[in-house]
Motif scaffolding. Structure first.
Motif, PDB file in Angstrom:
ATOM      1  N   ILE A 110       1.566  15.519  -5.111  1.00  0.00           N
ATOM      2  CA  ILE A 110       0.653  14.588  -4.460  1.00  0.00           C
ATOM      3  C   ILE A 110       1.432  13.537  -3.669  1.00  0.00           C
ATOM      4  N   THR A 111       0.843  13.063  -2.565  1.00  0.00           N
ATOM      5  CA  THR A 111       1.413  11.934  -1.824  1.00  0.00           C
ATOM      6  C   THR A 111       0.482  10.733  -1.982  1.00  0.00           C
ATOM      7  N   LEU A 112       1.063   9.575  -2.261  1.00  0.00           N
ATOM      8  CA  LEU A 112       0.288   8.354  -2.476  1.00  0.00           C
ATOM      9  C   LEU A 112       0.764   7.272  -1.520  1.00  0.00           C
ATOM     10  N   TYR A 113      -0.186   6.643  -0.834  1.00  0.00           N
ATOM     11  CA  TYR A 113       0.161   5.624   0.161  1.00  0.00           C
ATOM     12  C   TYR A 113      -0.278   4.226  -0.286  1.00  0.00           C
ATOM     13  N   ARG A 114      -1.549   4.048  -0.565  1.00  0.00           N
ATOM     14  CA  ARG A 114      -2.041   2.769  -1.093  1.00  0.00           C
ATOM     15  C   ARG A 114      -2.801   3.035  -2.381  1.00  0.00           C
ATOM     16  N   LEU A 115      -2.454   2.302  -3.440  1.00  0.00           N
ATOM     17  CA  LEU A 115      -3.034   2.553  -4.750  1.00  0.00           C
ATOM     18  C   LEU A 115      -3.920   1.402  -5.197  1.00  0.00           C
ATOM     19  N   ALA A 116      -4.965   1.739  -5.936  1.00  0.00           N
ATOM     20  CA  ALA A 116      -5.863   0.715  -6.468  1.00  0.00           C
ATOM     21  C   ALA A 116      -5.154  -0.071  -7.565  1.00  0.00           C
ATOM     22  N   GLU A 117      -5.696  -1.255  -7.871  1.00  0.00           N
ATOM     23  CA  GLU A 117      -5.054  -2.136  -8.852  1.00  0.00           C
ATOM     24  C   GLU A 117      -4.994  -1.487 -10.232  1.00  0.00           C
ATOM     25  N   ASN A 118      -6.096  -0.945 -10.684  1.00  0.00           N
ATOM     26  CA  ASN A 118      -6.123  -0.211 -11.953  1.00  0.00           C
ATOM     27  C   ASN A 118      -6.408   1.250 -11.623  1.00  0.00           C
ATOM     28  N   SER A 119      -5.353   1.956 -11.245  1.00  0.00           N
ATOM     29  CA  SER A 119      -5.512   3.257 -10.614  1.00  0.00           C
ATOM     30  C   SER A 119      -5.811   4.381 -11.612  1.00  0.00           C
ATOM     31  N   LYS A 120      -7.019   4.941 -11.495  1.00  0.00           N
ATOM     32  CA  LYS A 120      -7.370   6.112 -12.291  1.00  0.00           C
ATOM     33  C   LYS A 120      -6.574   7.331 -11.828  1.00  0.00           C
TER      34      LYS A 120
END
Length: 690
Positions: free
Chosen positions: A375-385
């Protein structure tokens, strides 16, 4: 019309920074739109303000550096940076005046009509004054430490985007014994305080007005009887200065660069226009700030905080919550992998639930047949599921390869945090590539079925971020088609080795293939048009600023290709210009949700083709990022996206025409009824998928 007429004069291009300001003007239009609920209009003020802050921190900062180049370098740029900076200043000052007028003359009055009042320090009666002072002493005073200005010492360093009071202490009897001070408002200080209700009237006061009311509690040790305080906010250059060698020290270098960001060159000083001239002059001389960086404002700055303005009135003052819809055929208690054996599935965010992406990752994490997740991740949520699912997958013995782009602007700190967290839990984290940002939104799951590897994928136009998925309009596709998964295997193999490759059969991948592929798709439409057959393109992006693509679209227009563009933000192409763009129309939609999807539709002589992508039509997306575009191969999925795009083209409520006049007029058409694309899309999906 002679479509083969040669073009002699220079093609028209609007400067990208000026175009961006016209986009932010469209955000301000939402504030003025009386059909938008009142609290939402206040939030659009906040969005306008936050946009402007980033614009100064990044774009104006870059232009300021370019302004120091010699004349030859300016020729290569194609414009004079100093001239553009002056134009920016003129537009911004006008927009700030409109901003202030909308806030003071319109929104404040409408709040009052709804029995809601924003009080300042001079409007408190005895009872409310006592309530405010008690709150100040209990919750605020201990957080404030004024800095007394010593004229013989360097002026204190102002932090980027922090709120300050510039204070003058004086005596009525004499003006010679003045003292100056600075008060920094803590970043974690709640901006709004709801005061006790009286006779059905609601009252709100801002933190800075609480402080101004209680200034005597701060400076009681001095023998002054006049205390004047005016708010200021400094915006600094936010561009990072990072060594591009991705090494073991990269994260530490990034941390150091983030610290430097707080001390970048001053780009903009917002100041309260009520501040006396002599105080402003003193401040300017101490900060050594240029005249073009001065922006007059009102008493309140950092309007980004108004995104959390409390609604103490009725529910009708906000948009009704949008309940996420289901996707027909996908169920929480049935395997998504089994469903993908039959066909592709589309999730239209935020109209449909982001839970399907989480369920896909969750199933991959616990399914004993799954052996690997990429997977590629660019912007993540604060409490990332998303991150939690990947960590659980690693704990369950899966190989989890996660590429986290640490250079995602203004999200670097969060991405560093999650990267370390995942590494601690056994996820194999790749910190990206040396010379390119990885901006793609792709996931590939390897599953062993009957002794053979089978692959399942999710590809999207938006980030793996469940928070923004509630606000951004994006398309996310699940597929098991070999045409897609074979190319993704090749791509992830390269990314995991920190390299980039080209030559994909079906995917359009930057930085090696995208430009040539886009050119060839446009050239195909040009060829069809020149053969006398109908030819068209419908392109939807956030921004269009690449000169090569703009020139290609001009060529297509001249050849007779009908080009319809939906561009939310920057658009340097100028439609409706004779000999260039008479066959091109551009609309921009600003509404409740942020239009974020990138969709590319080509007529292809009656065999219409459609691509989705993580990329906008900007030079950086072609040359400096790893982006992934992908064909929409499932007929039903393609039709659903096509229907949604048609609603947007028909929008005559929230669409604006982008023209050479740059006046952001609302789009009109021959539709007898009002068409609001986002409402139409929700109702369409609700009827189709219920």
């Amino acid at each position: 019309m002679n479509t083969n007429k040669p073009i002699k004069k220079k093609a028209p291009f609007l400067n990208r920074e000026i175009s961006w300001l016209y986009f932010n003007e469209r955000v301000l239009q939402e504030v003025a739109d009386e059909t938008v609920p009142l609290i939402e209009r206040i939030k659009f003020l906040s969005i306008f303000s936050s946009n402007m802050e980033e614009f100064y921190r990044v774009r104006v900062a870059t232009l300021t550096r370019l302004a120091n180049l010699n004349d030859k370098a300016k020729e290569l740029l194609g414009f004079n940076p100093k001239k553009i900076l002056n134009e920016i200043k003129n537009i911004v000052v006008k927009q700030e005046r409109k901003f202030e007028q909308l806030f003071k003359a319109t929104l404040i009055n409408e709040l009052a009509q709804n029995r809601i009042f924003i009080l300042n320090e001079s409007q408190l009666n005895v009872a409310r004054g006592q309530f405010v002072r008690e709150h100040f002493r209990d919750k605020i005073l201990s957080n404030l430490v004024p800095i007394m200005i010593n004229p013989d010492k360097p002026f204190p360093e102002l932090k980027d985007r922090r709120l300050y009071f510039f204070v003058r202490l004086s005596r009525k009897s004499s003006s010679k014994s003045e003292k100056y001070a600075l008060i920094e408002l803590p970043a974690n200080l709640p901006r709004f305080l709801v005061l006790p209700e009286t006779n059905g009237l609601k009252f709100i006061i801002l933190a800075e007005d609480i402080i101004k009311y209680c200034l005597d509690d701060i400076f009681y040790v001095f023998n002054y009887d006049v205390i004047d305080a005016y708010s200021i906010q400094l915006t600094r250059d936010a561009e990072l200065d990072i060594d591009k060698n991705v090494s073991d020290k990269f994260i530490e270098e990034l941390r150091a660069s983030l610290d430097k960001r707080k001390k970048g060159k001053p780009m903009r000083l917002l100041y309260d226009t009520e501040m006396p001239f002599e105080m402003l002059s003193y401040l300017i001389s101490k900060l050594k700030i240029e005249a073009e960086s001065l922006i007059p404002g009102n008493r309140y700055h950092r309007f980004g905080d108004f995104i959390a303005f409390p609604n103490v009135g009725s529910k009708e003052l906000e948009y009704a919550p949008t309940i996420p819809l289901k996707v027909a055929g996908l169920h929480r208690t049935e395997s998504i992998f089994n469903k993908l054996q039959e066909r592709d599935y589309l999730v239209n965010l935020p109209y449909q639930s982001y839970d399907y992406i989480i369920l896909f990752l969750r199933e991959a994490a616990i399914d004993p047949k799954v052996t690997e997740i990429n997977i590629t991740l660019y912007r993540l949520a604060e409490n990332s599921k998303v991150v939690n699912a990947l960590i659980n997958a690693a704990k369950n013995g899966k190989v989890v390869n996660c590429l986290v782009e640490l250079k995602a602007r203004f999200d670097e700190q969060a991405n560093i945090f999650w990267s370390k967290k995942m590494e601690e839990e056994g996820v194999q984290v790749n910190y990206g590539l040396t010379n390119y940002k990885v901006h793609s939104k792709i996931c590939l799951v390897k599953r062993m079925e009957k002794g053979r590897a089978k692959y399942y994928a999710n590809l999207a136009t938006g980030n793996f971020n469940e928070r923004t998925a509630k606000l951004y309009c994006d398309h996310s596709i699940f597929t098991a088609k070999k045409e897609i998964t074979d190319d993704l295997q090749k791509l992830f193999k390269a990314l995991n080795k920190k390299t980039v490759v080209g030559g994909f059969k079906h995917l359009i991948v930057s930085p090696l293939d995208s430009r040539s592929k886009f050119y060839s798709l446009i050239d195909r439409e040009i060829k069809i048009a020149k053969s006398g057959k109908p030819a068209y393109m419908i392109l939807k992006v956030n921004s269009l600023a690449d000169e090569g693509i703009v020139q290609k679209l001009y060529d297509a227009s001249n050849a007779g290709v009908k080009v319809k563009l939906i561009v939310r933000g920057i658009c340097t192409l100028v439609p409706g210009v004779r000999d260039y763009s008479t066959n091109i129309t551009v609309i921009s939609i600003i509404d409740k949700f942020l239009e974020h999807a990138r969709v590319f539709i080509y007529g292809n002589g009656g065999k219409e083709e459609m691509y989705l992508s993580s990329a906008d039509l900007m030079s950086r997306n072609f040359e400096h990022r790893v982006e992934v575009g992908f064909p929409v191969l499932d007929k039903e999925v393609r039709q659903e996206i096509r229907d949604i795009i048609e609603f947007q083209l028909q929008d005559n409520v929230k669409a604006r025409d982008v023209t050479r006049m740059n006046n952001n007029k609302y789009h009109k058409n021959n539709m007898k009824s009002k068409i609001r694309a986002q409402v139409q899309t929700y109702n369409y999906l609700k009827n189709k998928h219920q």
